[in-house]
Write a protein that holds these residues in place. Structure first.
Motif, PDB file in Angstrom:
ATOM      1  N   VAL A  11      39.847  37.673  49.638  1.00 24.83           N
ATOM      2  CA  VAL A  11      38.760  38.524  49.132  1.00 24.83           C
ATOM      3  C   VAL A  11      38.704  39.868  49.850  1.00 24.83           C
ATOM      4  O   VAL A  11      38.760  40.926  49.207  1.00 24.83           O
ATOM      5  N   PRO A  12      38.600  39.894  51.185  1.00 24.05           N
ATOM      6  CA  PRO A  12      38.587  41.216  51.838  1.00 24.05           C
ATOM      7  C   PRO A  12      39.889  41.982  51.673  1.00 24.05           C
ATOM      8  O   PRO A  12      39.879  43.214  51.569  1.00 24.05           O
ATOM      9  N   LEU A  13      41.022  41.266  51.631  1.00 19.58           N
ATOM     10  CA  LEU A  13      42.310  41.938  51.466  1.00 19.58           C
ATOM     11  C   LEU A  13      42.369  42.652  50.118  1.00 19.58           C
ATOM     12  O   LEU A  13      42.840  43.793  50.031  1.00 19.58           O
ATOM     13  N   LEU A  14      41.881  41.993  49.068  1.00 24.61           N
ATOM     14  CA  LEU A  14      41.900  42.606  47.739  1.00 24.61           C
ATOM     15  C   LEU A  14      40.926  43.770  47.648  1.00 24.61           C
ATOM     16  O   LEU A  14      41.210  44.779  46.997  1.00 24.61           O
ATOM     17  N   ARG A  15      39.777  43.648  48.296  1.00 23.13           N
ATOM     18  CA  ARG A  15      38.807  44.748  48.264  1.00 23.13           C
ATOM     19  C   ARG A  15      39.355  45.977  48.975  1.00 23.13           C
ATOM     20  O   ARG A  15      39.238  47.100  48.469  1.00 23.13           O
ATOM     21  N   VAL A  16      39.948  45.758  50.136  1.00 22.48           N
ATOM     22  CA  VAL A  16      40.551  46.884  50.850  1.00 22.48           C
ATOM     23  C   VAL A  16      41.696  47.468  50.035  1.00 22.48           C
ATOM     24  O   VAL A  16      41.844  48.690  49.911  1.00 22.48           O
ATOM     25  N   GLY A  17      42.513  46.583  49.450  1.00 24.67           N
ATOM     26  CA  GLY A  17      43.633  47.044  48.632  1.00 24.67           C
ATOM     27  C   GLY A  17      43.181  47.879  47.451  1.00 24.67           C
ATOM     28  O   GLY A  17      43.821  48.881  47.099  1.00 24.67           O
ATOM     29  N   ALA A  18      42.057  47.493  46.820  1.00 21.90           N
ATOM     30  CA  ALA A  18      41.543  48.254  45.676  1.00 21.90           C
ATOM     31  C   ALA A  18      41.124  49.661  46.095  1.00 21.90           C
ATOM     32  O   ALA A  18      41.415  50.642  45.408  1.00 21.90           O
TER      33      ALA A  18
END
Length: 396
Positions: free
Chosen positions: A267-274
């Protein structure tokens, strides 16, 4: 238990990886030559969007045909047919001197592309089940490596005629089609999987992430070279540099993605990636010169690349819920999800290829601003990737 399994299918694993690599190399080699095709046929951005729409729609058809084909003859046979069809389509595109012939060549290639996309993923998931360890990310990395090689080929052969380039490119899929893929009994696994109930409503949220990824990915790999050529006025021999930094960054991100997922969680990885992806696209949109555009595409690749493998992992995890005590049902359920999950990528490819061209009819800066805004939707959507607690099992 998994150690001996890992040594049972080395030749099949290499063969499947080569199928992914071949697909990436041919696809990126074609898209990085789009400026030459556009100039040769004197096409506008809207007309180019229509041609890309032909590829996307026929790829969706090819994916549907692949599942039916695999049910009767096995997905390894369907994969071979798709690879041969890829070679035929590329040769037809290279030999086309008139627009109708180009459309026919693109339709052949698109259908074959969809078949290879679907069946290579079927093969990868089947082998992953037999080896009892995660290997799908490495196959996605093989596709990206093929894309890097395809970009380098374009950069190294800027003056090679399209027809000659097509004849050379068709060799790789033909050779790969002879490799020893994983065999199936008349596609039994796929046929059985189709009848297994799957929680598609929850998987739809994860599928939306795949749509967003392919929207950005296709916009970058398809329109990046044209953007460098038409807007950033890069040297004609260097237009493929729009794609190369994006692919290299994607390869790096996927190489470290497993470790980052374990440390940060999806979840945090995808948010940062976005957010990183949106920042990269902002640099692309506002780039005053092509070197700045290179930086933007590199940042974009770092942020967006993890979405695809994490989406497949999340879809498989959802499919596994509630069937841990039935290994056979588990395999069939996951197979059913993966065999159909890649259908989401065509919606994303349609958005990326067509919307970028249509909104960018006046200037492609506006075309790239569209995915820049839409990719931010991954921030709230990342909640769908939260892992289910391992124990105790939730009550129905």
């Amino acid at each position: 238990m998994s150690t001996p399994n890992a040594s049972h299918w080395p030749r099949q694993r290499v063969a499947i990886a080569l199928a992914f690599l071949s697909q990436g190399l041919v696809f990126i080699s074609l898209t990085t030559r789009l400026p030459r095709i556009q100039d040769h046929f004197d096409l506008s951005s809207v007309e180019t969007s229509v041609l890309l729409l032909v590829v996307v729609l026929t790829a969706g058809l090819g994916s549907v045909l692949a599942e039916s084909f695999a049910r009767w003859w096995g997905n390894h046979i369907a994969l071979r047919a798709g690879l041969v069809g890829t070679a035929v389509g590329i040769a037809a595109i290279g030999a086309a001197e008139r627009l109708p012939l180009l459309v026919i060549g693109l339709a052949i290639y698109g259908t074959a592309l969809g078949m290879v996309d679907a069946t290579s993923n079927m093969q990868a998931v089947a082998l992953e089940h037999r080896m009892e360890q995660p290997i799908l990310p490495s196959f996605h990395a093989a596709w990206t490596l093929g894309g890097v090689l395809g970009t380098l080929v374009t950069l190294a052969t800027p003056d090679v005629p399209l027809g000659v380039g097509g004849l050379v490119l068709m060799i790789l899929p033909l050779v790969v089609s002879t490799r020893p893929f994983l065999g199936h009994e008349r596609g039994q696994a796929v046929a059985e999987a189709a009848a297994v109930a799957v929680p598609w409503r929850r998987i739809l949220l994860v599928g939306l992430a795949i749509v967003l990824f392919y929207m950005v990915d296709t916009a970058s790999t398809t329109w990046g070279s044209i953007y460098f050529d038409d807007v950033l006025d890069s040297p004609s021999r260097l237009v493929a540099l729009a794609t190369l930094p994006y692919l290299v960054a994607s390869l790096v991100a996927r190489a470290v993605g497993d470790d980052l997922t374990r440390r940060l969680g999806p979840v945090p990885l995808l948010r940062v990636g976005a957010l990183v992806s949106a920042a990269g696209l902002a640099v692309v949109v506002l780039a005053p010169t092509w070197p700045v555009g290179i930086l933007g595409f590199f940042v974009l690749g770092l942020g967006v690349a993890v979405i695809a493998p994490l989406s497949f992992s999340a879809a498989a995890a959802i499919a596994r819920e509630g069937v841990d005590d039935d290994p056979d049902l588990l395999r069939r359920r996951v197979d059913s999800v993966i065999a159909r999950f890649n259908q989401f990528n065509y919606a994303g490819a349609l958005l990326g290829a067509v919307m970028t061209g249509v909104f960018g009819a006046g200037t492609l800066r506006l075309g790239f601003a569209v995915p820049m805004v839409l990719i931010v939707a991954m921030v709230p959507l990342a909640r769908a990737f939260a892992p289910v607690a391992d124990a105790p099992r939730p009550a129905p």
